[in-house]
Design an enzyme around this catalytic site. Structure first.
Site, PDB file in Angstrom:
ATOM      1  N   GLU A  91      19.527 -18.850 -13.665  1.00 24.07           N
ATOM      2  CA  GLU A  91      18.739 -17.618 -13.671  1.00 24.07           C
ATOM      3  C   GLU A  91      19.531 -16.394 -13.258  1.00 24.07           C
ATOM      4  OE1 GLU A  91      14.441 -18.324 -12.095  1.00 24.07           O
ATOM      5  OE2 GLU A  91      15.917 -19.392 -10.907  1.00 24.07           O
ATOM      6  N   CYS A 104      21.096  -9.986  -9.679  1.00 19.52           N
ATOM      7  CA  CYS A 104      21.345 -11.203  -8.894  1.00 19.52           C
ATOM      8  C   CYS A 104      21.718 -12.303  -9.877  1.00 19.52           C
ATOM      9  CB  CYS A 104      20.050 -11.535  -8.147  1.00 19.52           C
ATOM     10  SG  CYS A 104      20.118 -13.076  -7.247  1.00 19.52           S
ATOM     11  N   CYS A 111      23.147 -27.095  -6.948  1.00 19.67           N
ATOM     12  CA  CYS A 111      24.008 -26.791  -5.800  1.00 19.67           C
ATOM     13  C   CYS A 111      24.174 -28.057  -4.974  1.00 19.67           C
ATOM     14  CB  CYS A 111      23.382 -25.689  -4.936  1.00 19.67           C
ATOM     15  SG  CYS A 111      24.426 -25.247  -3.513  1.00 19.67           S
ATOM     16  N   CYS A 115      20.527 -27.368   1.056  1.00 14.42           N
ATOM     17  CA  CYS A 115      19.736 -26.789   2.148  1.00 14.42           C
ATOM     18  C   CYS A 115      18.268 -27.214   2.006  1.00 14.42           C
ATOM     19  CB  CYS A 115      19.842 -25.265   2.129  1.00 14.42           C
ATOM     20  SG  CYS A 115      21.535 -24.700   2.309  1.00 14.42           S
ATOM     21  N   CYS A 118      15.663 -24.848   0.194  1.00 16.35           N
ATOM     22  CA  CYS A 118      16.076 -24.249  -1.082  1.00 16.35           C
ATOM     23  C   CYS A 118      15.817 -25.226  -2.219  1.00 16.35           C
ATOM     24  CB  CYS A 118      17.563 -23.912  -1.008  1.00 16.35           C
ATOM     25  SG  CYS A 118      18.250 -23.380  -2.591  1.00 16.35           S
ATOM     26  N   CYS A 344       6.394 -17.202 -13.408  1.00 18.64           N
ATOM     27  CA  CYS A 344       7.515 -18.118 -13.249  1.00 18.64           C
ATOM     28  C   CYS A 344       7.037 -19.513 -12.932  1.00 18.64           C
ATOM     29  CB  CYS A 344       8.438 -17.633 -12.146  1.00 18.64           C
ATOM     30  SG  CYS A 344       9.462 -16.355 -12.775  1.00 18.64           S
TER      31      CYS A 344
HETATM   32  N1  SAH Z   1      24.384 -20.469  -1.990  1.00 20.94           N
HETATM   33  C1  SAH Z   1      24.477 -19.156  -1.506  1.00 20.94           C
HETATM   34  C2  SAH Z   1      23.879 -18.111  -2.427  1.00 20.94           C
HETATM   35  C3  SAH Z   1      22.625 -18.453  -3.146  1.00 20.94           C
HETATM   36  S1  SAH Z   1      21.182 -18.643  -2.189  1.00 20.94           S
HETATM   37  C4  SAH Z   1      23.846 -19.061  -0.123  1.00 20.94           C
HETATM   38  O1  SAH Z   1      23.195 -20.000   0.291  1.00 20.94           O
HETATM   39  O2  SAH Z   1      24.069 -18.040   0.529  1.00 20.94           O
HETATM   40  C5  SAH Z   1      20.800 -16.948  -1.800  1.00 20.94           C
HETATM   41  C6  SAH Z   1      19.946 -16.802  -0.572  1.00 20.94           C
HETATM   42  O3  SAH Z   1      18.630 -17.331  -0.787  1.00 20.94           O
HETATM   43  C7  SAH Z   1      20.500 -17.536   0.614  1.00 20.94           C
HETATM   44  O4  SAH Z   1      20.467 -16.745   1.763  1.00 20.94           O
HETATM   45  C8  SAH Z   1      19.527 -18.676   0.737  1.00 20.94           C
HETATM   46  O5  SAH Z   1      19.519 -19.191   2.020  1.00 20.94           O
HETATM   47  C9  SAH Z   1      18.225 -18.042   0.336  1.00 20.94           C
HETATM   48  N2  SAH Z   1      17.169 -18.996  -0.005  1.00 20.94           N
HETATM   49  C10 SAH Z   1      17.301 -20.207  -0.570  1.00 20.94           C
HETATM   50  N3  SAH Z   1      16.110 -20.793  -0.710  1.00 20.94           N
HETATM   51  C11 SAH Z   1      15.183 -19.943  -0.227  1.00 20.94           C
HETATM   52  C12 SAH Z   1      13.762 -19.983  -0.105  1.00 20.94           C
HETATM   53  N4  SAH Z   1      13.051 -21.034  -0.498  1.00 20.94           N
HETATM   54  N5  SAH Z   1      13.146 -18.916   0.419  1.00 20.94           N
HETATM   55  C13 SAH Z   1      13.842 -17.840   0.805  1.00 20.94           C
HETATM   56  N6  SAH Z   1      15.176 -17.743   0.726  1.00 20.94           N
HETATM   57  C14 SAH Z   1      15.850 -18.786   0.216  1.00 20.94           C
HETATM   58 FE1  SF4 Z   2      22.946 -24.042  -2.245  1.00 20.23          FE
HETATM   59 FE2  SF4 Z   2      21.900 -23.809   0.197  1.00 20.23          FE
HETATM   60 FE3  SF4 Z   2      22.544 -21.604  -1.232  1.00 20.23          FE
HETATM   61 FE4  SF4 Z   2      20.483 -23.174  -1.973  1.00 20.23          FE
HETATM   62  S1  SF4 Z   2      20.642 -21.953  -0.100  1.00 20.23           S
HETATM   63  S2  SF4 Z   2      21.999 -22.299  -3.298  1.00 20.23           S
HETATM   64  S3  SF4 Z   2      21.263 -25.228  -1.407  1.00 20.23           S
HETATM   65  S4  SF4 Z   2      23.931 -23.170  -0.446  1.00 20.23           S
END
Ligand code: SAH
Ligand code: SF4
Length: 386
Positions: A91, A104, A111, A115, A118, A344
């Site tokens: 996306e 973005c 990934c 996390c 996420c 979405c």
């Molecule tokens: N992998 C990188 C960049 C992509 S995620 C990272 O983790 O920084 C971009 C941002 O979205 C990160 O700060 C991540 O923690 C946040 N994020 C992921 N899942 C989320 C969710 N369910 N709600 C809010 N923020 C989220």
């Molecule tokens: Fe990957 Fe964590 Fe970033 Fe999600 S928040 S994209 S799992 S690093």
């Protein structure tokens, strides 16, 4: 073999042109046609010799990503789902504001960091995007927007690597893509307006500082190792003390004099006053030097498999106040494109129902949207990313 010219930064394109017996300035011309003018056909490149155009047609192409879906919100936010082949999709989201246009974009399909909060992390890792696939998101969005708005000047002023994937786990593709974003012969973005967001791949943060210092956002999400180990599994490899040291080192190279810490607000997990005070102590250690930073609090975008809940507005405000009162600039992201959030959610169903698309996009992960994208987000405080 046909080369996709979106894969190359200017140096790479110059090498490619040299192999064809062409001088560097031809590469610059070609680069400008592709990125500044959005050309996808060599026939359009009127100031290139016909012989070169014919040569290029035999060995090169400008290969866009195909758009699976496009959603346009009432507030102007636009979300695209791109097909990257073999059942994977990624996306990109455009977020217009008065003083800037932010795109973005994604760096990986899926990934590997995993996390807990996420959905991309829950989907697992599929593959790295190539430089060309990262750049193609910007190339498409910029030229789509110019046509849509009927303008010839630049529309996208900021790029954030906050889509799907961990950009610092796809480093070799990331760097040429950043070069293209920054090049005056392409998008000409300032280093301050290109942000790499990372969950904390410490060695690669150091390399980024040397190879291509752009603005850095670090996804912190917890003020201590026990909690961060649980939320961001990469913390077990690079614990907080190492991560914060890497942030301090990065500041010596950074185009801005602060690191942005992202902090996803999870109800009852990391959002109490005690957590906020612990965070303060982390960035302002007693007897140590303060780490120059800003906090960006992100209300959690829930999805069922996470088992987590979004913190209440009051909780987010109270948390924010503790940090702000201590003199740390703290913003709370507000969601944008609210009306396409629902769309979405629908998108997953739509894609699955349409058999032609479903054939191409078959895996479940392809239709699960990145939670950040679900509420295409922007900061409440203007100018912090300007
Ligand atoms: N992998 C990188 C960049 C992509 S995620 C990272 O983790 O920084 C971009 C941002 O979205 C990160 O700060 C991540 O923690 C946040 N994020 C992921 N899942 C989320 C969710 N369910 N709600 C809010 N923020 C989220
Ligand atoms: Fe990957 Fe964590 Fe970033 Fe999600 S928040 S994209 S799992 S690093």
């Amino acid at each position: 073999m046909t080369a996709n010219l979106l894969e190359f930064d200017l140096d790479g394109l110059a090498v490619f042109c040299e192999r064809l017996g062409e001088k560097r300035f031809r590469a610059t011309q070609l680069f400008r046609w592709i990125h500044q003018r959005g050309a996808s056909s060599f026939d359009d490149m009127s100031d290139l010799a016909k012989s070169l155009r014919e040569k290029l047609k035999t060995c090169a192409e400008i290969k866009p990503l195909s758009v699976i879906t496009q959603h346009i919100s009432d507030d102007g936010t636009i979300k695209w789902l791109f097909d990257v082949g073999a059942g994977d999709a990624v996306e990109a989201v455009f977020i217009p504001e008065d003083d800037r246009g932010t795109l973005c974009i994604s760096s990986q399909a899926g990934c590997a960091v995993g996390c807990r909060f996420c959905s991309t992390g829950h989907q697992g890792f599929s593959r790295n995007l190539t430089s060309g696939e990262i750049v193609a998101q910007l190339w498409f969005a910029e030229h789509f927007l110019r046509k849509r708005l009927g303008v010839s000047q630049r529309v996208i002023s900021n790029v954030v690597m906050m889509g799907m994937g961990e950009p610092l786990q796809n480093y070799s593709a990331l760097i040429p893509a950043l070069h293209v974003m920054l090049s005056d012969h392409a998008y000409g973005l300032s280093r301050r307006r290109v942000t790499v967001s990372t969950s904390g791949v410490v060695p690669m943060m150091d390399r980024l500082g040397i190879d291509c210092p752009v603005a850095l956002a670090v996804s912190l999400h917890a003020p201590n190792d026990a909690l961060r180990d649980n939320l961001v599994p990469l913390n077990r490899k690079y614990p907080l003390s190492e991560l914060l040291d890497a942030c301090r080192r990065y500041l010596a190279f950074a185009p801005r004099d602060f690191i942005t810490f992202e902090y996803c607000m999870l109800d009852g997990v990391n959002d109490t006053a005690a957590h906020a005070r612990e965070l303060l102590a982390l960035v302002r250690p007693v007897g140590g030097s303060e780490l120059s930073c800003k906090f960006n609090l992100i209300p959690f975008n829930p999805f069922p498999a996470s088992g987590l809940k979004r913190s209440s507005v009051a909780q987010v405000q109270a948390f924010s106040k503790i940090l702000s009162d201590a003199g740390i600039v703290t913003t709370v992201r507000k969601t944008r494109g609210d009306d396409i959030d629902a769309a979405c959610g629908q998108l997953a169903g739509d894609v699955k129902d349409r058999t032609d698309v479903a054939k191409r996009i078959s895996k479940q992960r392809t239709v699960m949207l990145h939670p950040v994208m679900v509420g295409a987000l922007t900061e409440q405080t203007k100018g912090t990313n300007a």
